[in-house]
Design a protein around this motif. Structure first.
Motif, short mmCIF file in Angstrom:
data_model
loop_
_atom_site.label_atom_id
_atom_site.label_comp_id
_atom_site.label_asym_id
_atom_site.label_seq_id
_atom_site.Cartn_x
_atom_site.Cartn_y
_atom_site.Cartn_z
N GLU A 112 29.48 -22.58 -40.58
CA GLU A 112 28.24 -21.71 -40.86
C GLU A 112 27.04 -21.62 -39.86
OE1 GLU A 112 25.65 -21.12 -44.92
OE2 GLU A 112 25.98 -23.08 -44.44
N THR A 113 26.90 -22.71 -38.91
CA THR A 113 25.88 -22.35 -37.96
C THR A 113 26.34 -21.49 -37.25
OG1 THR A 113 25.34 -24.67 -38.26
CG2 THR A 113 24.72 -23.70 -36.20
N GLU A 130 25.72 -13.65 -36.29
CA GLU A 130 25.43 -12.53 -36.87
C GLU A 130 24.14 -12.13 -36.51
OE1 GLU A 130 25.56 -13.66 -41.14
OE2 GLU A 130 27.80 -13.06 -41.25
N SER A 131 23.05 -13.17 -35.87
CA SER A 131 21.69 -12.91 -35.58
C SER A 131 21.94 -12.41 -34.26
CB SER A 131 20.92 -14.27 -35.45
OG SER A 131 21.39 -15.06 -34.42
N ASP A 132 22.78 -12.67 -33.29
CA ASP A 132 22.94 -12.01 -31.90
C ASP A 132 23.42 -10.73 -32.09
OD1 ASP A 132 22.12 -14.55 -30.79
OD2 ASP A 132 24.37 -14.99 -30.13
N GLN A 186 22.15 -8.67 -34.30
CA GLN A 186 21.48 -7.53 -34.88
C GLN A 186 20.80 -6.47 -33.91
OE1 GLN A 186 20.71 -7.30 -38.18
NE2 GLN A 186 22.40 -8.85 -38.36
N ASN A 227 25.99 -17.75 -38.48
CA ASN A 227 24.68 -17.14 -38.56
C ASN A 227 24.15 -16.90 -37.19
OD1 ASN A 227 24.53 -17.74 -41.06
ND2 ASN A 227 23.38 -19.79 -41.20
N THR A 228 24.85 -17.78 -36.28
CA THR A 228 24.22 -17.43 -34.42
C THR A 228 24.93 -16.11 -34.30
OG1 THR A 228 24.15 -19.56 -34.08
CG2 THR A 228 24.41 -18.18 -32.21
#
Length: 76
Positions: free
Chosen positions: A54-55, A61-63, A65, A58-59
């Motif tokens: 999951e970490t 997906e945030s990168d 954006q 999330n990384t």
């Protein structure tokens, strides 16, 4: 990829231990370990291939954006 990386899970265990990962229809997350798997249903059983945790998701997906925002701005 070797076959020992593919987990075959019966439907009862799948419902009890896994949930679809937010926004994906082909990815699931193990409820306790938070391991993320690509899922394929075969003959009523779920075949799961580990892809990430999951970490890491999330990384990623945030990168993504800023890239997504740029594409939307350009009309994609």
């Amino acid at each position: 990829m070797s076959n020992d990386q593919v987990l075959t899970v019966m439907s009862d265990e799948f419902r009890a231990s896994y949930a679809f990962y937010e926004g994906y229809d082909d990815m699931v997350i193990h409820k306790s370990s938070r391991q993320i798997f690509k899922i394929n249903f075969v003959h009523g059983m779920a075949q799961l291939v580990p892809v990430s945790n999951e970490t890491a998701m999330n990384t990623i997906e945030s990168d993504m954006q800023p890239f997504v925002a740029m594409l939307k701005k350009q009309g994609f």
